[in-house]
Scaffold this motif. Structure first.
Motif, PDB file in Angstrom:
ATOM      1  N   ALA A  15       0.896  -1.435   0.036  1.00 11.29           N
ATOM      2  CA  ALA A  15       0.019   0.127   0.116  1.00 11.29           C
ATOM      3  C   ALA A  15       0.758   1.260   0.094  1.00 11.29           C
ATOM      4  O   ALA A  15       0.262   2.347  -0.443  1.00 11.29           O
ATOM      5  CB  ALA A  15      -0.889   0.003   1.174  1.00 11.29           C
ATOM      6  N   ASN A  16       2.032   1.087   0.208  1.00 12.15           N
ATOM      7  CA  ASN A  16       3.009   2.306   0.296  1.00 12.15           C
ATOM      8  C   ASN A  16       4.012   2.622  -0.997  1.00 12.15           C
ATOM      9  O   ASN A  16       4.935   3.145  -0.793  1.00 12.15           O
ATOM     10  CB  ASN A  16       3.986   2.254   1.562  1.00 12.15           C
ATOM     11  CG  ASN A  16       3.287   2.796   3.000  1.00 12.15           C
ATOM     12  OD1 ASN A  16       2.027   3.317   2.892  1.00 12.15           O
ATOM     13  ND2 ASN A  16       3.677   2.375   3.973  1.00 12.15           N
ATOM     14  N   VAL A  17       3.477   1.760  -1.961  1.00 14.39           N
ATOM     15  CA  VAL A  17       4.255   1.888  -3.336  1.00 14.39           C
ATOM     16  C   VAL A  17       3.098   2.239  -4.238  1.00 14.39           C
ATOM     17  O   VAL A  17       2.196   1.345  -4.664  1.00 14.39           O
ATOM     18  CB  VAL A  17       4.847   0.425  -3.736  1.00 14.39           C
ATOM     19  CG1 VAL A  17       5.281   0.471  -5.269  1.00 14.39           C
ATOM     20  CG2 VAL A  17       5.916  -0.023  -2.710  1.00 14.39           C
ATOM     21  N   LEU A  18       3.404   3.420  -4.668  1.00  9.07           N
ATOM     22  CA  LEU A  18       2.063   4.094  -5.686  1.00  9.07           C
ATOM     23  C   LEU A  18       2.753   4.093  -7.033  1.00  9.07           C
ATOM     24  O   LEU A  18       3.938   4.123  -7.428  1.00  9.07           O
ATOM     25  CB  LEU A  18       2.071   5.363  -5.508  1.00  9.07           C
ATOM     26  CG  LEU A  18       1.272   5.834  -4.196  1.00  9.07           C
ATOM     27  CD1 LEU A  18       0.967   7.283  -4.084  1.00  9.07           C
ATOM     28  CD2 LEU A  18       0.032   5.191  -3.970  1.00  9.07           C
ATOM     29  N   LEU A  19       2.087   3.465  -8.091  1.00 10.00           N
ATOM     30  CA  LEU A  19       2.332   3.233  -9.179  1.00 10.00           C
ATOM     31  C   LEU A  19       1.767   4.353 -10.205  1.00 10.00           C
ATOM     32  O   LEU A  19       0.794   4.266 -10.667  1.00 10.00           O
ATOM     33  CB  LEU A  19       1.731   1.743  -9.754  1.00 10.00           C
ATOM     34  CG  LEU A  19       2.059   0.649  -8.959  1.00 10.00           C
ATOM     35  CD1 LEU A  19       1.207  -0.575  -9.477  1.00 10.00           C
ATOM     36  CD2 LEU A  19       3.585   0.355  -9.068  1.00 10.00           C
ATOM     37  N   GLY A  20       2.683   5.348 -10.371  1.00  9.83           N
ATOM     38  CA  GLY A  20       2.546   6.580 -11.043  1.00  9.83           C
ATOM     39  C   GLY A  20       2.761   6.429 -12.485  1.00  9.83           C
ATOM     40  O   GLY A  20       3.288   5.424 -12.927  1.00  9.83           O
ATOM     41  N   PRO A  21       2.374   7.595 -13.181  1.00  9.76           N
ATOM     42  CA  PRO A  21       2.485   7.553 -14.742  1.00  9.76           C
ATOM     43  C   PRO A  21       4.159   7.592 -15.102  1.00  9.76           C
ATOM     44  O   PRO A  21       4.360   7.540 -15.983  1.00  9.76           O
ATOM     45  CB  PRO A  21       1.813   8.987 -15.006  1.00  9.76           C
ATOM     46  CG  PRO A  21       1.959   9.743 -13.779  1.00  9.76           C
ATOM     47  CD  PRO A  21       1.675   8.784 -12.502  1.00  9.76           C
ATOM     48  N   ASN A  22       4.938   7.818 -13.958  1.00 11.67           N
ATOM     49  CA  ASN A  22       6.425   7.952 -14.239  1.00 11.67           C
ATOM     50  C   ASN A  22       7.137   6.827 -13.680  1.00 11.67           C
ATOM     51  O   ASN A  22       8.499   6.947 -13.519  1.00 11.67           O
ATOM     52  CB  ASN A  22       7.009   9.327 -13.854  1.00 11.67           C
ATOM     53  CG  ASN A  22       6.406  10.528 -14.839  1.00 11.67           C
ATOM     54  OD1 ASN A  22       6.042  10.501 -15.968  1.00 11.67           O
ATOM     55  ND2 ASN A  22       6.050  11.720 -14.198  1.00 11.67           N
ATOM     56  N   GLY A  23       6.578   5.998 -13.275  1.00 10.96           N
ATOM     57  CA  GLY A  23       7.031   4.645 -12.533  1.00 10.96           C
ATOM     58  C   GLY A  23       6.689   4.804 -11.063  1.00 10.96           C
ATOM     59  O   GLY A  23       6.078   5.668 -10.432  1.00 10.96           O
ATOM     60  N   PRO A  24       7.046   3.734 -10.274  1.00 11.88           N
ATOM     61  CA  PRO A  24       6.603   3.497  -9.034  1.00 11.88           C
ATOM     62  C   PRO A  24       7.392   4.560  -7.830  1.00 11.88           C
ATOM     63  O   PRO A  24       8.358   5.103  -8.189  1.00 11.88           O
ATOM     64  CB  PRO A  24       7.224   2.244  -8.667  1.00 11.88           C
ATOM     65  CG  PRO A  24       8.251   1.820  -9.470  1.00 11.88           C
ATOM     66  CD  PRO A  24       7.734   2.419 -10.875  1.00 11.88           C
ATOM     67  N   LYS A  25       6.535   4.925  -6.912  1.00 10.85           N
ATOM     68  CA  LYS A  25       7.325   5.868  -6.031  1.00 10.85           C
ATOM     69  C   LYS A  25       6.876   5.268  -4.398  1.00 10.85           C
ATOM     70  O   LYS A  25       5.851   4.743  -4.309  1.00 10.85           O
ATOM     71  CB  LYS A  25       6.797   7.287  -6.145  1.00 10.85           C
ATOM     72  CG  LYS A  25       7.331   7.904  -7.442  1.00 10.85           C
ATOM     73  CD  LYS A  25       7.264   9.441  -7.349  1.00 10.85           C
ATOM     74  CE  LYS A  25       7.954  10.077  -8.367  1.00 10.85           C
ATOM     75  NZ  LYS A  25       8.105  11.440  -8.245  1.00 10.85           N
TER      76      LYS A  25
END
Length: 437
Positions: A142-152
């Motif tokens: 839950a603390n890994v966000l899969l954003g448009p520029n990759g995971p954060k």
């Protein structure tokens, strides 16, 4: 990412950020989608009034100070904060996309190639955090966000400085997520080492590849016993065979038996290259596979920012629903007449013999505009030249009178519709009337 509307009890503004909706919550606080005065989106975390006390403020202030310290391309950046406010808050970079937990629940586990790419990316990010003398301590899907520029990586609320035995945690209490927690952290050992984040990353990668965590139990006490017991091995079922050796090493019971993060990056690279890909190619595939399209629901925007409907034809009152005509013949009183010419004092939009639809008339009174120019060939970009109408019919034989099809069946190239050509004609008229040359 799901964004829920604000409730009547939610604030509408904090620290200059306008709050637009809810994007998450926990036992300690609520996270909102906010927007700065300049239009920058942000994730605004607020402590619940019911839990605000001196210890909570101290812990929250520590989180703010840690976020000021860390940096990195894969870390959600701190934008602003006020831990001393009546309602302590902090704003971080907003990342549009699902977290890993929700993505796997919605789309299933990742292939081994993408899991290896995720491992290399997150291991490199955690190594940057460790170089700054910090431990995350609560890495989980839950603390890994899969954003448009990759995971954060997000949520450093439990982060601490490495090699430190000082903690805000009360004696004999353990904080964190048990299913991703290494045995030494679950057992309350101090001080912790970077190996705790290696273990947690192994749990995250196992979840990404198989859809489950190393240990699972409905009872929290049973779960803690499984984690601490050296005789209970983590469940690696469902993980691809090529990932099992790496996951086994990362989830080793003893901290000293786990690989360093730099070694995790090297092993993930080897797994990627063994499948015939370069690391950059695998990263692009991971991002395209997991990234959600960036969007903010129109319902959360102000009326001035919401998309506007196209203007109705001249003569139709605003708000009146209109539909594209089924023939080229305009309805009386609903269209503007073209400017008079030397040959036709009152031409309309119905083409006569030898005329082409959508082409402005010419003559001594015609004002040339930038819209004029050589007619394009049929099917090219611009206004198509259509065949002459059938004699005596006054309409284009290529546009038969038929009911308007459903929205899904309509063509996606509006220049082929009669309504599009009529609209283009009106735009040219308006432009010609206002052009200074």
């Amino acid at each position: 990412m799901h964004i829920a509307p604000l409730s009547p009890h939610d604030p509408t503004e904090l620290g200059g950020y306008e709050l637009l909706g809810r994007i998450g919550h926990g036992g300690m606080g609520q996270v909102y989608l906010g927007e700065s005065p300049g239009g920058e989106p942000a994730a605004v975390k607020v402590i619940k009034p019911s839990v605000v006390d001196s210890e909570t403020r101290q812990r929250f202030a520590q989180e703010v100070e840690i976020l000021k310290t860390i940096w990195g391309a894969r870390i959600a950046a701190l934008l602003d904060a006020d831990p001393e406010a009546d309602r302590p808050w902090l704003a971080t970079e907003y990342i549009e996309g699902l977290d890993l937990s929700r993505h796997v629940a919605s789309h299933g586990p990742l292939p081994s190639l993408l899991t290896a790419s995720l491992g290399a990316t997150l291991a490199e990010a955690l190594a940057t955090v460790h170089k700054q003398g910090l431990l995350h301590r609560d890495l989980k899907p839950a603390n890994v966000l899969l954003g448009p520029n990759g995971p954060k990586i997000i949520d450093f609320g439990l982060a601490v400085f490495a090699e430190s035995s000082v903690s805000l945690t009360a004696p004999n209490t353990v904080v964190g997520t048990p299913s991703c927690m290494p045995p030494e952290q679950a057992g309350g050992e101090k001080p912790l080492t970077p190996a705790v984040d290696v273990y947690a990353l192994g749990a995250v990668l196992l979840f990404a590849a198989s859809g489950h965590l190393p240990y699972q139990a409905t009872n929290i006490h049973v779960l803690f016993h499984q984690v601490i017991d050296p005789a209970t091995a983590p469940d690696l079922s469902g993980a691809p065979d090529e990932l099992v050796p790496l996951l086994t090493a990362m989830l080793a019971h003893r901290a000293q038996d786990r690989p360093a993060l730099d070694d995790v990056v090297r092993q993930c690279r080897a797994l990627i290259e063994a499948q015939g890909f370069k690391v950059a190619q695998a990263r692009r595939r991971l991002t395209s596979h997991t990234a959600a399209p960036a969007r903010i629901p129109d319902s959360l925007l102000s009326a001035a920012e919401a998309p506007t409907a196209p203007l109705p034809p001249t003569g139709v009152p605003a708000g009146t629903a209109t539909a594209p005509p089924t023939t080229a013949e305009p309805e009386p009183g609903t269209t503007r007449r073209l400017p008079p010419t030397a040959t036709d004092p009152a031409p309309d939009l119905t083409p006569g013999p030898g005329a082409t639809r959508g082409v402005p008339p010419t003559g001594p009174d015609r004002v040339p505009t930038l819209a004029d120019g050589p007619l394009p060939e049929s099917g090219t970009r611009g206004t198509d030249v259509l065949p002459e109408p059938a004699p005596g019919t006054g309409r284009d034989p290529a546009v038969p009178p038929a009911p308007v099809p459903p929205a899904k069946a309509r063509t996606r190239r509006p220049r082929h519709s009669a309504q599009a050509r009529i609209t283009a004609q009106r735009l040219r008229e308006t432009y010609a009337a206002s052009a200074p040359f």
